[in-house]
Scaffold this active site. Structure first.
Site, PDB file in Angstrom:
ATOM      1  CD  GLU A 175      -3.064   1.312  -1.824  1.00 23.09           C
ATOM      2  OE1 GLU A 175      -3.660   0.061  -1.205  1.00 23.09           O
ATOM      3  OE2 GLU A 175      -3.978   2.211  -2.271  1.00 23.09           O
ATOM      4  CB  CYS A 235      -5.536   1.913   1.439  1.00 19.11           C
ATOM      5  SG  CYS A 235      -4.971   3.366   1.114  1.00 19.11           S
TER       6      CYS A 235
END
Length: 525
Positions: free
Chosen positions: A265, A302
């Site tokens: 990720e 994120c």
């Protein structure tokens, strides 16, 4: 608990073999006791071999037993949440109350995965019974279930130092799948990592499991990470961090004699599109709400909504003014590490070098590594012409994009690379525009948010935290939510087996009382 600074390899506490470090308090610049051990390839080999020894027994634990183990981890985590939050506040500069909440939510994730395990649906048990009289040829009995991949290496992240770290969702989903875990602790919060590691180590002992089910290692530089990815007994890797770091691990794993999956990720700007009717109706409200969420964790998330796009017209000035006002009153706060702070300053300057105009700035920094909130603006033409404007700036900066109209909005949407999320604000009169935009977003993200914001994200059965490259290295999977377990399992078909040799999930009596697909029908037989 008293921190020892040792590595946790199986049931043992292992002293340093490759140097030591102390944690840094980023708010004060002071080093914090004690010293924490670094290990090297020998410690990696010991941890991975223990995990491999544990795999056959752990991956075949009964569903009830494995679920109880996950619940033990949750209980142990909640028991140390105050101590963990206090230590993390020193190592990260984040508020202790916020960190206590993160610990409680993470314990809840382990309990949710315990439920997933008890239900057993992740096994995807499927039975195609024998048909000896079928013409023109008989059919043998076929039965399928998903099985664990093997030992998994997890790289702890820095920005959510519990939920993406040692006791984070990656660890929870890998253990739920039946995979032993070797955790590479992040050096930004070594004390908190030890507390979390001992939470799991204790649960392993309490559950009577093989000690190799969990280990925690730490090292300086790239050597220990490379040793983990290269080890022939490792079967999968997870990583949360930069695109450069994630792709270095991914490429290395593909160059092994036996390539393995690396579930990364990496990077996302989570674009927010405001359509004309929504802009006219609630431009100021959207601007205020977006900044409040973008500044969560000092912009070190994120899912930060980093780029806001709207066409010049009714409501645009109200949107811009609200963004400016909310940014201007934001206090500068300590960022997680000096490296993250320095990268933020460089990347904010990069925006200006690429043509972005600074519209507003938050309160001036007082601490050495405080992140100042910033608002920039560019035109749609600029965003299309300069790819760097579409790249992530990790920290408390927001970019406003002034578009010329609906057609340019679609053109700009097509220019984005893969994202973890994309957001759409629309009213009833925007439906035609939304219908044209949605297919573009579906191709570029794993999660589309309507009339809300990309933060917060629910951890649920329907969650997706993933997307096309470079958001992740494999858009078929999520790293958040109950579906995260899918990364660590693979199918095995048992053909023509006697019942007593079959896994419990596939036996005729269905002793686990699972839902199964039998001859194409979902039943609980």
């Amino acid at each position: 608990m008293t921190l020892t600074g040792e590595l946790l390899i199986g049931a043992a506490r292992v002293p340093a073999t490759a140097g030591t470090m102390k944690a840094l308090n980023p708010a004060t610049g002071e080093l914090i006791e004690p010293e924490f051990a670094f290990g090297g390839p020998a410690e990696v080999d010991r941890a991975v071999r223990l995990a491999d020894e544990a795999f056959d027994s752990y991956s075949h634990t009964g569903l009830t037993e494995r679920a109880a183990f996950l619940d033990r981890i949750a209980d142990n985590l909640e028991a140390v949440k105050d101590e963990l939050a206090a230590r993390l506040a020193l190592e990260t500069g984040l508020p202790a109350a916020q960190l206590e909440g993160e610990a409680v939510r993470t314990a809840g994730v382990f309990r949710k995965f315990a439920t997933v395990v008890r239900q057993g649906r992740f096994l995807q048990a499927t039975v195609d019974p024998a048909q000896p009289d079928r013409q023109p040829a008989p059919r043998m009995d076929h039965r399928l279930q998903k099985v664990a991949l093997g030992p998994v290496v997890i790289f702890g992240a820095s920005n959510f130092p519990i939920s993406y770290s040692v006791v984070g969702g990656d660890t929870a989903s890998a253990l739920a799948a039946g995979c032993p875990v070797i955790l590479k602790a992040h050096n930004a919060h070594p004390g908190a990592s030890e507390i979390q590691g001992r939470v799991i180590q204790r649960a392993v002992a309490e559950a009577g499991l093989h000690e190799g089910v969990f280990s925690l290692v730490r090292g300086a530089g790239n050597e220990i990470g490379e040793a983990l990815v290269d080890h022939p007994l490792v079967h999968a890797v997870t990583f949360t961090g930069s695109e450069a770091g994630g792709m270095a691990l991914f490429r290395r794993a593909q160059q092994r004699p036996d390539p393995i999956p690396v579930f990364t990720e990496m990077t996302s700007v989570n674009p927010t599109f405001v359509l004309p009717a929504a802009l006219a109706a609630r431009g100021a409200e959207i601007g205020t709400g977006l900044v409040q969420r973008a500044m969560y964790n000092v912009g070190q998330a994120c899912l930060k909504p980093a780029i806001l796009l709207a066409a010049d017209g009714p409501g645009f000035q109200e949107l811009r003014d609200a963004l400016s006002a909310e940014v201007a009153k934001a206090a500068a706060r300590t960022m997680l590490t000096p490296g993250i702070h320095d990268a933020y300053v460089r990347n904010a300057q990069r925006l200006e070098n690429d043509g972005a105009t600074r519209v507003a700035a938050g309160q001036a920094p007082e601490g050495l590594w405080d992140g100042q909130s910033l608002l920039y603006e560019v035109s749609g033409e600029q965003l299309l012409a300069e790819p760097g404007l579409r790249e992530e700036v990790f920290g408390p900066a927001v970019l406003l994009v002034r578009l010329t109209g609906a057609e340019q909005l679609l053109e700009v949407a097509r220019a984005f690379r893969g994202q973890l999320s994309a957001t759409l604000h629309a009213e009833a009169d925007d439906r035609a525009h939304a219908q044209r935009l949605l297919p573009i977003l579906e191709r570029r993200t794993g999660r589309i948010v309507f009339n809300a914001f990309s933060i917060p994200q629910e951890v649920s059965y329907a969650s997706t935290h993933g997307g096309p490259f470079p958001a992740t290295s494999d858009s078929r999977f999520t790293s958040v939510g109950m579906g995260a377990i899918e990364r660590f399992i693979r199918p095995v078909t048992y053909q023509n087996f006697p019942d007593d040799l079959l896994p419990d999930a596939l036996r005729a009596a269905n002793p686990e009382n699972l839902w199964r697909v039998v001859d194409g029908e979902l039943v609980k037989d």
